[in-house]
Design a protein around this motif. Structure first.
Motif, short mmCIF file in Angstrom:
data_model
loop_
_atom_site.label_atom_id
_atom_site.label_comp_id
_atom_site.label_asym_id
_atom_site.label_seq_id
_atom_site.Cartn_x
_atom_site.Cartn_y
_atom_site.Cartn_z
N ILE A 19 0.84 -1.21 0.00
CA ILE A 19 0.00 0.00 0.00
C ILE A 19 0.87 1.25 0.00
O ILE A 19 0.63 2.19 -0.77
CB ILE A 19 -0.95 0.00 1.21
N SER A 23 1.88 4.90 -3.25
CA SER A 23 1.79 6.36 -3.13
C SER A 23 3.17 7.00 -3.28
O SER A 23 4.04 6.84 -2.42
CB SER A 23 1.21 6.73 -1.76
N ALA A 69 -4.36 -2.16 5.90
CA ALA A 69 -4.93 -0.86 5.54
C ALA A 69 -4.87 0.10 6.72
O ALA A 69 -4.51 1.28 6.56
CB ALA A 69 -6.38 -1.02 5.07
N CYS A 164 -3.41 8.10 0.56
CA CYS A 164 -4.38 7.03 0.31
C CYS A 164 -5.07 7.20 -1.04
O CYS A 164 -5.33 6.22 -1.75
CB CYS A 164 -5.41 6.99 1.43
N ALA A 167 -2.64 5.98 -3.61
CA ALA A 167 -2.55 4.53 -3.59
C ALA A 167 -3.77 3.90 -4.26
O ALA A 167 -3.65 2.94 -5.05
CB ALA A 167 -2.41 4.04 -2.16
N LYS A 168 -4.94 4.43 -3.98
CA LYS A 168 -6.17 3.89 -4.57
C LYS A 168 -6.17 4.09 -6.08
O LYS A 168 -6.54 3.17 -6.84
CB LYS A 168 -7.38 4.58 -3.94
N GLU A 180 -6.90 -2.01 -4.47
CA GLU A 180 -7.77 -0.83 -4.52
C GLU A 180 -8.69 -0.80 -3.30
O GLU A 180 -8.91 0.26 -2.68
CB GLU A 180 -8.61 -0.83 -5.80
N GLU A 182 -8.04 -2.24 -0.38
CA GLU A 182 -7.19 -1.97 0.78
C GLU A 182 -6.92 -0.47 0.90
O GLU A 182 -6.99 0.11 1.99
CB GLU A 182 -5.87 -2.73 0.66
N ALA A 183 -6.60 0.16 -0.22
CA ALA A 183 -6.31 1.60 -0.20
C ALA A 183 -7.56 2.40 0.17
O ALA A 183 -7.47 3.42 0.87
CB ALA A 183 -5.77 2.04 -1.57
N ASP A 184 -8.71 1.95 -0.31
CA ASP A 184 -9.96 2.64 0.04
C ASP A 184 -10.26 2.50 1.53
O ASP A 184 -10.74 3.44 2.17
CB ASP A 184 -11.12 2.06 -0.78
#
Length: 303
Positions: A19, A23, A69, A164, A167-168, A180, A182-184
């Motif tokens: 994650i 970013s 996350a 975040c 990352a998403k 996606e 996990e990032a959310d």
């Protein structure tokens, strides 16, 4: 894909690293905090950052283990603290407050006494004025520092939201639905409202309606009245920082000098300390937001 040479490795496991490495800003922040010891904190101690000069500690709440996350979200937030140093009113002004407490009533008393020519009455009036000056200065010092503390929280939270979102977006571009998601989850770590407010500030920044500092201030003021530090869950952030700043003002002149000369308690040898064990004067400590780990255990992702 990110070249292996550009990837960072944390002590929190590959799932967290996945994650973080999505970013660009998160990777850059981690690299900027190279003089910080970044590791798990102590049970019950929450997540927090200890700053002391260009060195420090980032401790992540061990109750978040098992939820990549949540750990990534907490890490992004604490990296925001570690790489941001808002100006504070302390040091020389604190010493001046001590001088005012001792000397101002007499000085103002003599001045008023000479002005009105009434000796004792003038001295008594001057004494009251002197303590009024002292209190006004202390109130101003505390109010300024609390606003700076809350802006610092706003900055850390804006940093988390930005990382975040990056990352998403990167996971979505890859077509990796698991990452996606996990990032959310990391994005919504503290709920939807703080994300909505952060997004609103972000949009205002893009339209050049406010600066990044203005966005940090806006979000920090909301956090101050609505969220709770993990190190003091019974207080709002505003209450938490007000208590700390008044404790700072209350310290004696000698105690301030000793604390300014000594390193932060506990050193930085990897043996993390509880924030509650620190001296009341804690300009180096920033606590992270409180999150109930039970909501992760209910989903089979807790300890």
């Amino acid at each position: 894909m990110i070249h292996p040479s550009e990837q960072v490795r944390t002590k929190f496991g590959e799932a967290v690293d996945e994650i973080v490495n999505l970013s660009p800003h998160g990777r850059w922040l981690f690299q900027q905090a190279d003089k910080y010891e970044i590791d798990w904190g102590v049970p019950g101690g929450g997540s927090y950052t200890i700053r002391h000069g260009d060195r420090g500690v980032i401790a992540i709440d061990p109750e978040l283990k098992g939820n990549p996350a949540a750990v990534a979200a907490a890490l992004f937030h604490e990296l925001g603290h570690a790489t941001y140093h808002p100006p504070r009113v302390d040091g020389d002004l604190a010493h001046e407050l001590e001088r005012l407490e001792i000397e101002a009533p007499k000085e103002v008393g003599r001045w008023v006494g000479n002005l009105v020519g009434k000796g004792k009455e003038g001295a008594e009036l001057g004494k009251r004025l002197g303590f009024g000056i002292e209190k006004a200065t202390e109130d101003g010092c505390v109010a300024w520092n609390v606003n700076q503390d809350l802006t610092d929280e706003g900055h850390a939270e804006m940093t988390r939201i930005i990382c975040c979102r990056q990352a998403k977006s990167a996971a979505k571009q890859r077509g990796d639905r698991r990452l996606e998601a996990e990032a959310d989850e990391a994005l919504r770590f503290l709920g939807n409202e703080v994300v909505q407010r952060g997004n609103r500030s972000w949009e205002q920044m893009q339209k050049v309606m406010i600066t990044r500092q203005g966005a940090d201030f806006q979000l920090g003021q909301w956090i101050g009245d609505h969220l709770h530090p993990s190190t003091d869950p019974n207080s709002t952030y505003r209450d938490y920082y007000e208590k700390g700043e008044w404790a700072n003002v209350a310290l004696s002149f000698e105690e301030k000098e000793r604390l300014e000369e000594e390193p932060a308690p506990g050193g930085f040898d990897g043996n993390f300390i509880r924030p509650s064990e620190l001296s009341p004067y804690q300009p180096w400590v920033q606590s992270s937001c409180r999150v109930d780990p039970s909501r992760y255990r209910d989903r089979g992702r807790g300890r």
